[in-house]
Design a protein around this motif. Structure first.
Motif, mmCIF file in Angstrom:
data_model
loop_
_atom_site.group_PDB
_atom_site.id
_atom_site.type_symbol
_atom_site.label_atom_id
_atom_site.label_comp_id
_atom_site.label_asym_id
_atom_site.label_seq_id
_atom_site.Cartn_x
_atom_site.Cartn_y
_atom_site.Cartn_z
ATOM 1 N N ARG A 6 -0.433 7.285 -3.402
ATOM 2 C CA ARG A 6 -1.666 7.467 -2.429
ATOM 3 C C ARG A 6 -1.246 7.413 -0.984
ATOM 4 N NH1 ARG A 6 -0.064 1.948 -3.315
ATOM 5 N NH2 ARG A 6 -1.624 1.846 -5.157
ATOM 6 N N THR A 7 0.098 7.333 -0.785
ATOM 7 C CA THR A 7 0.802 7.487 0.436
ATOM 8 C C THR A 7 0.771 8.763 1.252
ATOM 9 O OG1 THR A 7 2.101 5.390 0.117
ATOM 10 C CG2 THR A 7 2.609 6.726 2.183
ATOM 11 N N LYS A 13 0.871 -1.192 0.089
ATOM 12 C CA LYS A 13 0.017 0.022 -0.047
ATOM 13 C C LYS A 13 0.761 1.248 0.050
ATOM 14 C CE LYS A 13 -4.275 1.271 2.027
ATOM 15 N NZ LYS A 13 -5.248 0.739 3.020
ATOM 16 N N ILE A 14 1.921 1.095 0.750
ATOM 17 C CA ILE A 14 2.468 2.473 1.009
ATOM 18 C C ILE A 14 3.822 2.745 -0.181
ATOM 19 C CG2 ILE A 14 2.278 2.677 3.381
ATOM 20 C CD1 ILE A 14 5.511 1.838 3.694
ATOM 21 N N LEU A 15 4.042 1.571 -0.920
ATOM 22 C CA LEU A 15 4.928 1.539 -1.790
ATOM 23 C C LEU A 15 4.767 1.366 -3.386
ATOM 24 C CD1 LEU A 15 7.808 -0.595 0.066
ATOM 25 C CD2 LEU A 15 7.791 1.853 0.057
ATOM 26 N N ILE A 16 3.904 0.628 -3.576
ATOM 27 C CA ILE A 16 3.605 0.247 -5.093
ATOM 28 C C ILE A 16 2.776 1.325 -5.629
ATOM 29 C CG2 ILE A 16 2.733 -1.606 -6.473
ATOM 30 C CD1 ILE A 16 3.399 -3.598 -4.427
ATOM 31 N N ALA A 31 4.404 5.400 -2.518
ATOM 32 C CA ALA A 31 3.317 5.340 -3.602
ATOM 33 C C ALA A 31 2.704 6.780 -3.609
ATOM 34 C CB ALA A 31 2.488 4.349 -3.419
ATOM 35 N N TRP A 87 5.337 4.915 7.697
ATOM 36 C CA TRP A 87 4.099 5.035 6.997
ATOM 37 C C TRP A 87 3.475 3.833 7.043
ATOM 38 C CZ3 TRP A 87 2.974 9.271 4.813
ATOM 39 C CH2 TRP A 87 3.885 10.314 4.759
#
Lengths: 404, 404
Positions: free
Chosen positions: B10-11, A111-114, B8, A256
């Protein structure tokens, strides 16, 4: 009436995988299944659980049932410091994050990286749950070849030289599905590569404690702490139903991860975290782990013995020093999905290996066998049956027609 | 070394909200806090918990600690059928999904439905946890005005006529933060609107059972079952630390909710689901709920009495029939963030209402007061202090300078 058109684009990536259909089939009564990937219920420390549920309610009272910090229940994070030190991992309680199973950490990482289209490097074959956790964030998977010593450093370096990846995902010990363990030499090589390419590595270690022989190998995290997210779970050494995972991440990442988890479930069950804290800090894990190994080792030996007796010459397989799986490779052209269907008609099942590859159609000639869910006798019988089916398959034209 | 650039897109939407800083401040020892939003620990059924942990281990044995279906533990889903029928909701066990807190259901809904830029309609003000659950999926929030009877149907219809939304989110009973309850007339009007616009509604009902007076009002779900996702939690009537939520969704939605959840945590703690099943099916909830209400009702009355005595004339507030919160509105130009800082210097705290609005800067003159976490005496003292601070604020120039 809501309809498919209202779904987000990412939802297309969540299609029901064929493996779920297989697992439905193998849950039929009377089926001897080597298809599962779950611990034996008789490996759960039930008498310990009875004891520590009482202890935890006495010790923590209503605190064990109240909302808690997203980062995790402090007594568990403190207990995990000692647990990780024995693996050579240097951590402080405030750096350790609790997740709802390691699946929870995989989801938060994705979620935080891709971003859609970002490249994620992983082993071929790899853990199916990781593919499912990352898929909704629409990554582009880059398969890195492996052999019986795990991921090939040259293959990894080649992929990173070609184009950068957001992160690398691998399972270093008794990997699911292959059972392979990454050698120390390769851990050093991979640590060196991620340093040179300044690339994040996600090291997922659920099976490390299930070692039946040989000596433990230090995590890659100990070789490159600032570039590795180390994550694991108590599912294989306590109880999977408690959904207790944890991770240690570089600080810029963990900040994060906490915010992502806050939106997903606020925090993991406080009561279950308190049980896990007591299980670790109370010395119950050290006491109980040998009995899990004493349960699984003979099952693995029975399976390997039976395979040596009943599997055709043209097949090769791993002989892992631990974990829950044996990986089988057949001759090119062998279609293990068909073979599994044949086996199921004889009330025996396994998982065709192709499901563990990010690239569809890869590994058609492979299969994963699990040995934790059946006793020695049924394992021997099941392997004998599969061996006979493989023999039939070899001699059946429709299989060979698929060659080349 | 991993850095922010690798995150990402969204983060960016997961930024640490100012409210977390406030909640840190108010956790200082000696602080009387009306800022929290959590149940009183003395409301937890500890003796029942002691009893049913043993029952559950006896009854389900290792099954309560094994992996289970993503959809949820069958005995809990069956118990919830009876629980929902008493609310007028017609459900079958196979239609009910268990989530890790209602937060888990909100995350899965956002994940399967929201494309970046999709419009999501919600109350102004709304539940902060919903904003945090949806935010990573990059929605465009559409605020729908509310009054003391909840969401304004005309405002909703106006927004939907302007442009369609992916879904509508609301809390029908004793809403967080306002305590307002949507009247039957408005529930009918909203059910009629979602039918005409064929729009999905997410009805989040965590507080419905915490009714101190008056009679329950049927969920909107009963008026438009094919267009409503009804979700709730046991956090307010059992124990929040168990993270036990559930939802009933239109079939086309629930299929994808299961796949989304599978990637996030495989399933919710089996043990905790078994405890919840026993708590409901064993009749413990019916036995215990009155004592929770008997604990909270006098606290709410003490707060409302004190507000009548100590709050300045120019302030208005809600007098909810249940739930955990009272919502306060000051004169235009009142800056409740400043007021809260003034109150904190006197060891008393609340949450400025602006944090509950999707649009930054809205509701500067509002505040949320919680009455579940302190006894009558300290509630009265805290309200007196806040009343005095409000009086000071009214008479202080720097506040008025912010007007217009």
């Amino acid at each position: 009436m809501p309809n498919k058109n209202m779904l987000a684009n990412r939802t297309r990536n969540m299609g029901a995988s064929a493996i779920r259909e297989i697992l439905k089939v193998v849950s039929r009564p009377g089926m001897i299944s080597l298809a599962g990937g779950i611990p034996a219920p008789e490996s759960f420390p039930m008498s310990i659980v009875r004891e520590i549920t009482g202890t935890v309610i006495e010790k923590y009272g209503s605190n064990a049932f109240q909302y808690d910090h997203t980062e995790g229940f402090l007594p568990l994070r403190e207990a995990l410091v000692d647990y990780l030190i024995e693996k050579g991992i240097d951590a402080t309680a405030d750096r350790i994050l609790i997740s709802s199973g390691s699946q929870g950490a995989l989801d938060s990482l994705g979620k935080i990286l891709i971003n859609p289209g970002d490249r994620v490097a992983l082993e071929a074959p790899t853990y199916l749950g990781a593919l499912q956790a990352f898929a909704p964030y629409e990554p582009h998977y880059v398969q890195i070849d492996t052999d019986d010593q795990g991921m090939l450093p040259d293959a990894l370096e080649g992929a990173l030289s070609h184009r950068p990846v957001k992160f690398i995902y691998l399972v270093p010990n008794f990997q699911n599905p292959t059972g392979h363990t990454l050698t120390m030499k390769r851990r050093r090589a991979i640590a060196d590569i991620i340093r040179r390419f300044d690339t994040l590595l996600v090291e997922d270690d659920p099976y490390g404690d299930l070692r039946y022989r040989g000596t433990p190998i230090p995590p890659i995290q100990t070789l490159a702490p600032d570039l590795v997210v180390y994550l694991s779970t108590l599912s294989k050494i306590f109880a999977p139903g408690l959904r207790m995972g944890f991770c240690l991440a570089p600080e810029v990442i963990s900040h994060w991860l906490v915010l992502a988890k806050q939106g997903v479930d606020l925090h993991t069950s406080t009561f279950n975290q308190a049980l896990a804290a007591e299980y670790l800090a109370g010395g119950y894990l050290k006491f109980h782990l040998p009995s899990i190994i004493a349960l699984y080792r003979p099952r693995q030996e029975a399976m390997l013995d039976a395979m040596a007796r009943f599997f055709p010459q043209s097949f090769t397989w791993s002989a892992p020093d631990g974990g829950m799986f044996v990986w089988v490779k057949g001759p090119a052209g062998m279609d293990m999905e068909t073979v599994n269907k044949m086996a199921v008609t004889r009330m025996t099942a396994f998982v065709p290996g192709t499901f563990f590859f990010a690239r569809p159609g890869d590994g058609m000639e492979t299969m994963r066998l699990n040995y934790t869910m059946a006793n020695e006798e049924s394992l021997t019988g099941a392997v004998k049956t599969i061996g006979e089916v493989l023999q039939d398959a070899l001699t059946q034209k429709q299989i060979y027609q698929r060659v080349g």
